[in-house]
Design an enzyme around this catalytic site. Structure first.
Site, mmCIF file in Angstrom:
data_model
loop_
_atom_site.group_PDB
_atom_site.id
_atom_site.type_symbol
_atom_site.label_atom_id
_atom_site.label_comp_id
_atom_site.label_asym_id
_atom_site.label_seq_id
_atom_site.Cartn_x
_atom_site.Cartn_y
_atom_site.Cartn_z
ATOM 1 N N HIS A 230 40.726 46.757 48.983
ATOM 2 C CA HIS A 230 40.718 46.557 47.534
ATOM 3 C C HIS A 230 40.481 47.811 46.449
ATOM 4 O O HIS A 230 40.234 47.631 45.213
ATOM 5 C CB HIS A 230 39.269 45.828 47.157
ATOM 6 C CG HIS A 230 39.542 44.177 47.648
ATOM 7 N ND1 HIS A 230 39.767 43.118 46.858
ATOM 8 C CD2 HIS A 230 39.459 43.734 48.797
ATOM 9 C CE1 HIS A 230 40.105 42.054 47.597
ATOM 10 N NE2 HIS A 230 39.562 42.322 48.737
ATOM 11 N N LYS B 139 34.717 43.998 31.684
ATOM 12 C CA LYS B 139 35.017 44.561 33.287
ATOM 13 C C LYS B 139 33.941 45.052 33.544
ATOM 14 O O LYS B 139 33.141 45.762 32.880
ATOM 15 C CB LYS B 139 36.442 45.180 33.570
ATOM 16 C CG LYS B 139 36.600 46.325 32.325
ATOM 17 C CD LYS B 139 37.687 47.031 32.676
ATOM 18 C CE LYS B 139 39.176 46.222 32.059
ATOM 19 N NZ LYS B 139 39.757 45.622 32.866
ATOM 20 N N ARG B 140 33.645 45.640 34.880
ATOM 21 C CA ARG B 140 32.569 46.424 35.065
ATOM 22 C C ARG B 140 32.464 47.689 34.492
ATOM 23 O O ARG B 140 33.633 48.079 34.507
ATOM 24 C CB ARG B 140 32.290 46.401 36.767
ATOM 25 C CG ARG B 140 31.739 45.400 37.627
ATOM 26 C CD ARG B 140 30.415 45.259 37.165
ATOM 27 N NE ARG B 140 29.343 46.092 37.604
ATOM 28 C CZ ARG B 140 28.496 46.035 38.593
ATOM 29 N NH1 ARG B 140 28.471 44.788 39.167
ATOM 30 N NH2 ARG B 140 27.792 47.002 39.131
ATOM 31 N N LYS C 109 37.766 52.808 34.814
ATOM 32 C CA LYS C 109 38.356 51.910 34.167
ATOM 33 C C LYS C 109 38.441 52.363 32.508
ATOM 34 O O LYS C 109 39.062 51.751 31.811
ATOM 35 C CB LYS C 109 37.374 50.786 34.030
ATOM 36 C CG LYS C 109 37.354 50.045 35.413
ATOM 37 C CD LYS C 109 36.531 48.872 35.607
ATOM 38 C CE LYS C 109 36.189 48.042 36.812
ATOM 39 N NZ LYS C 109 37.540 47.568 37.232
ATOM 40 N N THR D 281 42.184 41.546 38.001
ATOM 41 C CA THR D 281 42.470 40.209 37.847
ATOM 42 C C THR D 281 42.134 39.391 36.578
ATOM 43 O O THR D 281 42.648 38.680 36.221
ATOM 44 C CB THR D 281 41.449 39.201 39.120
ATOM 45 O OG1 THR D 281 40.280 39.799 38.812
ATOM 46 C CG2 THR D 281 42.145 39.546 40.265
ATOM 47 N N LYS E 46 44.083 36.771 33.889
ATOM 48 C CA LYS E 46 43.361 35.576 32.941
ATOM 49 C C LYS E 46 43.585 35.893 31.738
ATOM 50 O O LYS E 46 43.841 34.831 30.862
ATOM 51 C CB LYS E 46 41.953 35.644 33.203
ATOM 52 C CG LYS E 46 41.501 35.373 34.561
ATOM 53 C CD LYS E 46 40.304 35.864 35.091
ATOM 54 C CE LYS E 46 39.901 35.889 36.875
ATOM 55 N NZ LYS E 46 38.757 36.419 36.985
HETATM 56 O O1 73E Z 1 40.866 46.031 40.923
HETATM 57 C C1 73E Z 1 39.975 45.329 41.536
HETATM 58 C C2 73E Z 1 40.550 44.496 42.088
HETATM 59 O O2 73E Z 1 41.329 43.339 41.120
HETATM 60 C C3 73E Z 1 39.183 46.005 42.791
HETATM 61 O O3 73E Z 1 38.415 47.135 41.955
HETATM 62 C C4 73E Z 1 38.051 45.346 43.056
HETATM 63 O O4 73E Z 1 38.740 44.020 43.774
HETATM 64 C C5 73E Z 1 39.386 43.366 43.027
HETATM 65 C C6 73E Z 1 39.989 42.000 43.788
HETATM 66 O O5 73E Z 1 40.914 42.649 44.597
HETATM 67 C C7 73E Z 1 36.958 45.903 44.298
HETATM 68 N N1 73E Z 1 35.832 45.641 44.453
HETATM 69 C C8 73E Z 1 35.329 46.542 45.133
HETATM 70 N N2 73E Z 1 36.484 47.192 45.438
HETATM 71 N N3 73E Z 1 37.537 46.976 44.925
HETATM 72 C C9 73E Z 1 33.831 46.422 45.745
HETATM 73 C C10 73E Z 1 33.680 47.761 46.503
HETATM 74 C C11 73E Z 1 32.381 48.018 46.967
HETATM 75 C C12 73E Z 1 31.420 46.637 46.809
HETATM 76 C C13 73E Z 1 31.716 45.874 45.626
HETATM 77 C C14 73E Z 1 33.020 45.675 45.244
#
Ligand code: 73E
Length: 827
Positions: free
Chosen positions: A374, A566-567, A572, A676, A680
């Site tokens: 991810h 978003k976070r 970002k 995501t 939305k």
């Molecule tokens: O871009 C997003 C993505 O849409 C991405 O940053 C996020 O996953 C979403 C779903 O695919 C994400 N979260 C984490 N890594 N990528 C993450 C890593 C460690 C702990 C918690 C979350």
């Protein structure tokens, strides 16, 4: 029999199960039954919470019959199923979705009204289970929704954190974190099954023995253990009578452990050990994308993975199941590297417990896992120090070493003499300390590796794991993320849903989102556009009422609503958004622009910062400080306003997104894997201003350049600038608008004359700016000017908004699930 296979030894006949009647009277009767006999209270004495809990339980009765039937049907005709392994599920409130799934919304509303109860009040009583940080956890929730809707057999496994993502409050413009005690008013949606507890071992050492054939056996002699108690949640489909299961594990001290200490007479020690065990599922780690390598985090990961594999192999498969056929029965989908310890765990079960030869066990294991990555940020790729794993899971470490040894032999065979490559590809990193690279372990074992958007999958293949993709090109694939149309359109935006259904003629779009393309034709229909605008206006009103009630915030009703939620993370680029706002403000107060020339906008932020992420917290402070100043400056005449409601979560998202005009997706190209939220917003008729990053790329392609505001460097341009040597201050020096904005931000103007208060963020932008906000500033401001011009033409804007809805059906998570089935799970 406790703790053993749940199949009864004596045959009982199944009794047909039926939920209460789907009528108002039937519903009222069932509800009162729950209130009286479940809650133990009479209507006239009941609290809102009593009523909420009774309602939840009532709705569950309707789902239960279908859940039981789904289980029966699946056992009768077993097919390959999905074991979704995720450390996070960001579910959001359950009641609305459960009512929708059971088609009870109107019945419940009417029935409750006859008792003098307002359904909306009960809905707002629910505390959302925030068992995730952000996109990754919410994605898991969308996926399991879609699998249920598609009637695909899936057990989703995770952790029942006692405390979810913290509740954010602001004090003196700074973030404070409050523990999220989401279980405090009861948790009606779950069923604990203590009789299906699983023991999980930790620590100790390994011992080797040889049998009479000279074969070596390894025995793990652990030093402590805990129990995992499963809690079951129903995951209802929609209109299809299928209900899947989400099984979340809660940690408890084992009886044996306790008894031993109790018998020694040390009561306090026994209780302490219980606390120690229960710590494992106590709290969700609040870092998104930059996880800290804490030992407890690894305990959490192994805990839920060990419980899940054991549960499936010992309790779900038939007793006499031939494990050589395991890959035909299940595929374990690894949601990022968090559950990757499942790979050596399955090897341990097969080799040490079930007596398989290593080679055969590896052959089975390799076909049982698929891995989704991810992220691209190097700091987000999990790495566990060898000594941490060795201490906690000594046998697993041995297994990982053995996997690596065999793997490196394969690499040397494939690329003779290329020792540099061998070192690069090793699962074990040697620097800065010996550590296991979990993404590499996953890549070696998985049948498939996927990224989460087209661009991300490409970069994953070519930049993050190039050696692996060279070795196994066929392992790599893409599945672009999606979002569930049930929660994020049908439930969150009832007015738009009604309008869509009206013109499309039926509700089939809810499970077949490509049908939204039927709206294309209406984009040119002036009366439809008028209705569409009325929906947006009504959604704004609804949001503003909520913000007033929830935060005491007043929002001007007619401004363009420009939303960035978003976070909080540097990549970002909330700070770029802030620079734009300060630039607008500065241009007015300096007299370079008249306030009447500004298109009235309200900027909305929603963002939590990881509690230990200093830069993110300083950015929150600065946004709040800027908001305070601008909102109280009468010269702005309400035409520029900044609001930052605290504690952005799924519940707030459901109100915010349908009200938005403009969606801010402004990460540095190449850093946001997918996003995501971007989907939305588009689906709810907001236009996007965004970089060519993550799924923005695909959104823009689908909606068309005329209906999307693109700005900023492309990923190759970013790479090139990085290689040339990026000097942020040179952008500052060469751009007057930027210079004025940065100077004002750093001047103390927004922070009560305290320059230091802004310096962390401002100095970083000037002298570091890892995510190149200053380099993209000019392009961003120009794109925002195009937004202003477009917004001034109301009819054209509405047309674009409608086309955004019509053209983004692709982003249904139902489509994502179909892609996973085609490209990964059923191959
Ligand atoms: O871009 C997003 C993505 O849409 C991405 O940053 C996020 O996953 C979403 C779903 O695919 C994400 N979260 C984490 N890594 N990528 C993450 C890593 C460690 C702990 C918690 C979350």
């Amino acid at each position: 029999l406790l703790g053993t296979r749940s199949t009864p030894t004596h045959a009982l006949a199944a009794v047909p199960v039926e939920g209460p009647p789907l009528t108002v009277d039937g519903f009222v009767e069932a509800f009162l039954q729950e209130l009286h006999f479940g809650q133990g209270v009479q209507l006239d004495r009941s609290t809102v919470n009593d009523q909420y809990l009774a309602l939840a339980r009532t709705v569950m009765h309707y789902m239960m019959a279908e859940w039981l039937e789904t289980g029966r049907r699946r056992r009768a005709e077993p097919t390959k199923m999905i074991g979704y392994l995720s450390a996070e599920y960001l579910l959001g409130r359950q009641l609305g979705n459960a009512l929708l799934a059971t088609e009870l919304t109107e019945v419940a509303e009417e029935g409750l009204a006859t008792l003098g109860i307002d359904l909306a009040t009960l809905r707002s009583q629910e505390i959302e289970p925030g068992l995730g940080n952000g996109g990754l956890g919410r994605l898991a929730a969308c996926f399991i929704d879609s699998l249920a809707v598609m009637d695909v057999p899936c057990i989703a496994y995770g952790i029942r954190y006692e405390y979810g993502i913290f509740r954010q409050t602001f004090f003196n413009n700074r973030q404070l974190e409050v523990p999220d005690n989401w279980l405090r008013l009861g948790s009606p949606w779950e069923f604990p099954h203590p009789e299906r507890a699983v023991q999980v071992d930790f620590g100790g050492h390994t011992e080797r023995t040889s049998d009479e054939n000279g074969r070596e056996h390894v025995q793990w002699v652990p030093s402590w253990n805990v129990q995992g108690i499963p809690y079951h949640y129903m995951v209802p489909g929609y209109d299809n009578k299928a209900v899947n299961t989400l099984r979340l594990w809660s940690a408890q001290a084992t009886d044996a452990f306790n008894l031993q200490i109790f018998n020694s007479g040390d009561h306090a020690e026994a209780v302490r050990s219980q606390t120690f065990a229960e710590n494992i599922s106590k709290v969700l780690y609040p870092e998104d994308s930059t996880p800290q390598g804490r030992e407890l985090r690894l305990q959490q990961q192994y805990f839920f993975v060990a419980c899940s594999l054991h549960d499936y192999i010992e309790h779900t498969l038939p007793a006499d199941f031939d494990l050589r056929k395991l890959p035909d029965q299940i595929i374990w989908q690894l949601n990022d590297t968090h559950p990757v310890i499942a790979i050596p765990e399955l090897m341990r079960i097969l080799v040490d417990v079930k007596g398989f030869e290593w080679a055969e066990a590896w052959d089975i294991t390799k076909r049982c896992f698929a891995y989704t990555c991810h992220t691209l940020l190097p700091e987000a790729l999990e790495v566990w120090p060898v000594d941490v794993i060795g201490r906690l899971l000594p046998r697993h470490l041995e297994i990982i070493f053995r996997i690596n040894e065999d793997f490196l032999i394969e690499v040397r065979e494939r690329f003779p003499g290329d020792e540099l490559r061998v070192r690069r590809m090793s699962i074990i990193a040697e620097h800065p300390e010996r550590a296991v690279r979990m993404a590499y372990l996953a890549s070696v074992a998985a049948t498939k590796i996927n990224g989460v958007a087209a661009l991300h999958s490409e970069l994953l293949r070519d930049k993050v794991l190039p050696d692996f993709s060279e070795m196994w090109p066929d392992k790599f694939t893409n599945v672009t993320n999606g979002v569930t149309p049930r929660r994020f359109l049908r439930l969150a935006n009832p007015k738009l849903s009604e309008l869509i259904t009206e013109v499309l003629g039926d509700e089939r779009w809810v499970t077949d989102l490509d049908r939204l393309s039927g709206l294309e034709a209406y984009a040119d229909d002036a009366s439809f556009r008028e209705k569409f605008r009325q929906v947006k206006a009504a959604n704004k009103t609804r949001l503003f009422e909520l913000l007033k009630r929830r935060d005491g915030i007043d929002v001007a009703p007619d401004n363009m609503l420009d939303v960035m939620v978003k976070r909080l993370h540097e990549y970002k680029r909330q700070s770029l958004k802030l620079l734009h706002i300060v630039h607008l403000y500065e241009s007015v107060v300096s007299g370079r622009r008249d306030i009447s020339d500004i298109v009235p906008r309200t900027f909305v932020f929603g963002a939590k910062a990881a509690p230990g992420y200093h830069m993110a917290k300083e950015t929150i402070f600065l946004i709040n400080s800027v908001a305070e100043k601008i909102n109280s400056d009468s010269r702005m005449q309400g035409r520029l306003a900044v609001v930052f409601p605290a504690n952005y979560n799924v519940t707030l998202a459901e109100r915010l997104i349908p009200a938005a005009d403009l969606s801010e997706q402004i990460s540095l190209a190449g850093k946001e894997a997918s996003g995501t939220g971007n989907m939305k917003f588009a689906l709810n008729g907001a236009l996007t201003i965004g970089t060519d990053d993550g799924a923005n790329v695909e959104i823009r392609k689908l909606v068309g350049d005329d209906h999307f505001f693109l700005f900023g460097m492309s990923e190759p341009e970013v790479a090139e600038l990085g290689a040339r040597g990026y000097v942020p201050s040179s952008f500052y020096e060469q751009n007057e608008d930027l210079r004025r904005a940065v100077d004002l931000l750093g001047s103390g103007e927004f922070t009560g004359s305290n320059r230091d208060a802004a310096s962390t963020v401002v100095n970083d932008l000037l002298w570091n700016d890892r995510f190149m906000a200053l380099a993209d500033f000019q392009s961003y401001v120009e794109a925002q000017a195009r937004v202003d011009a477009a917004y001034a033409d109301t009819e054209a804007w509405t047309r674009s908004a409608i086309l955004n809805v019509a053209r983004t059906g692709f982003f249904s998570s139902d489509r994502s699930m179909r892609d996973y089935l085609d490209r990964i799970w059923l191959r």
